[in-house]
Design an enzyme around this catalytic site. Structure first.
Site, PDB file in Angstrom:
ATOM      1  N   SER A 287       0.804  -1.218   0.000  1.00  0.00           N
ATOM      2  CA  SER A 287       0.000   0.000   0.000  1.00  0.00           C
ATOM      3  C   SER A 287       0.840   1.273   0.000  1.00  0.00           C
ATOM      4  CB  SER A 287      -0.937   0.020   1.214  1.00  0.00           C
ATOM      5  OG  SER A 287      -0.194  -0.107   2.408  1.00  0.00           O
TER       6      SER A 287
ATOM      7  N   ASP B 283      -6.227   7.447   8.489  1.00  0.00           N
ATOM      8  CA  ASP B 283      -6.232   6.205   9.257  1.00  0.00           C
ATOM      9  C   ASP B 283      -5.139   6.141  10.319  1.00  0.00           C
ATOM     10  OD1 ASP B 283      -3.962   5.863   7.734  1.00  0.00           O
ATOM     11  OD2 ASP B 283      -4.651   4.054   6.702  1.00  0.00           O
TER      12      ASP B 283
ATOM     13  N   HIS C 204      -1.066   5.191   7.444  1.00  0.00           N
ATOM     14  CA  HIS C 204      -0.376   5.479   6.195  1.00  0.00           C
ATOM     15  C   HIS C 204       0.016   6.956   6.137  1.00  0.00           C
ATOM     16  CE1 HIS C 204      -2.558   1.765   5.174  1.00  0.00           C
ATOM     17  NE2 HIS C 204      -1.535   1.547   4.369  1.00  0.00           N
TER      18      HIS C 204
END
Length: 349
Positions: free
Chosen positions: A83, A245, A248
């Site tokens: 990611s 979040d 990240h």
């Protein structure tokens, strides 16, 4: 790094006791007393999973041609990994790692750059093989790989994670593609992960990053340690440096990562070193194992293979060159604005 998977694998108590014993080795008697029972770590793992949201909408695509008005054949860059490579956490194409790297590369080399992103949110090192197979169909000039965070949170055996990465690097190098790997980030910088689990996450992250560095350089690639590059700034400005979040990076976080990776991508392509008016302390030649350990401790450190007196290896193993790469400019950090693509993107891949 991705949000999939648990921080501590499985609810079994014997696994928790193993983790507690590892903590005692790395953090001393105080930490050993604190984690004498595995319930502390299991509770923290559950709390971290509740705090960090699961992945929802996919990140924006960065595929396309950047600097299309520049002369010459486009360079082809592929972006592989998890990611962090996919730039989960941003909303605009111009904020993604691939777009930032391609824009900076095009501006410095005065050539168009075509980007293909094959990175997958939640990927482990074991997931690199299909990404590489797809990437090779594009006949890439350079590959940028960011991987390792999910291997730490899923407790993939270190040797296994490194083996998958080496297989990917060798396949790309065999096809004539240069490879730059951003090594495992320091998960100890993630605020929702509390001590003592944070201490273990830091230790595991650095161990994997060092092992990745040795293996990648031996396989003919280049590495840049991402480590806790944004750690101090995350603590000081968490709402600015983290995405929503809290796990990240934000757009600014990805810009800093791109700033560290860009000059290594340029060097890997043989385009020459950028101007450095003042030598940076700590740069120089080391044995590869020593270089890997140092890079794991200092974010933004590039490690590449080199020679000493015409020899690749010395008494302690392969020779390696360290360079400090953090905060080399890629241009202005993306600022909030309309949800439109970067104006440097012209055409699509």
């Amino acid at each position: 790094m991705g949000v999939a998977g648990s921080v501590v694998p499985g609810p079994r108590w014997h696994r928790a006791r193993q983790i507690a014993r590892m903590a005692a080795i790395g953090t001393g008697a105080t930490a050993a007393a604190f984690v004498a029972t595995g319930g502390v770590l299991l509770g923290q793992a559950r709390q971290a999973r509740r705090t960090i949201p699961m992945a929802e909408a996919p990140p924006p695509r960065c595929d396309g041609v950047y600097g299309a008005k520049c002369p010459g054949r486009p360079l082809t860059m592929v972006v592989l990994g998890d990611s962090s490579a996919a730039s989960y956490g941003v909303h605009r194409r111009r904020e993604t790692l691939g777009a930032l790297l391609a824009t900076g590369l095009s501006r410095r080399l005065h050539r168009p750059v075509r980007v293909h992103r094959f990175a997958v949110v939640g990927s482990l090192s074991a997931g690199l093989r299909p990404q590489v197979e797809s990437a090779l169909e594009c006949d890439p000039d350079v590959a940028v790989i960011l991987i390792g965070g999910n291997d730490v949170t899923n407790r993939t055996p270190l040797g296994l994670a490194v083996r998958y990465l080496v297989e990917a690097v060798r396949a790309l190098r065999a096809a004539g593609c240069e490879v730059v790997v951003g090594t495992c980030p320091d998960l100890g910088a993630i605020q929702p992960i509390q001590p003592p689990l944070r201490w273990l996450a830091r230790r595991w992250s650095r161990q994997l990053a060092a092992a990745q560095t040795v293996a990648v350089v031996e396989a003919g690639g280049w590495t840049v340690s991402l480590g806790d590059m944004l750690g101090p700034r995350f603590v000081a400005e968490p709402t600015r440096m983290f995405a929503w979040d809290r796990f990240h990076p934000s757009a600014e976080g990805y810009a800093v990562a791109a700033a560290a990776l860009l000059p290594t991508v340029i060097s890997a392509l043989g385009a020459g070193a950028e101007r450095r008016p003042v030598p940076v302390r700590g740069e120089g030649v080391r044995s590869l194992p020593e270089a890997a350990q140092e890079a794991a401790r200092h974010a933004g450190t590039e490690v590449s293979g080199t020679q000493v007196r015409g020899r690749d290896r010395g008494p302690a193993g392969r020779w390696a060159h360290l360079r400090r790469r953090a905060f080399f400019g890629v241009g202005a950090v993306p600022q909030p604005g309309p949800a439109t693509d970067s104006p440097t993107l012209e055409g699509s891949a």
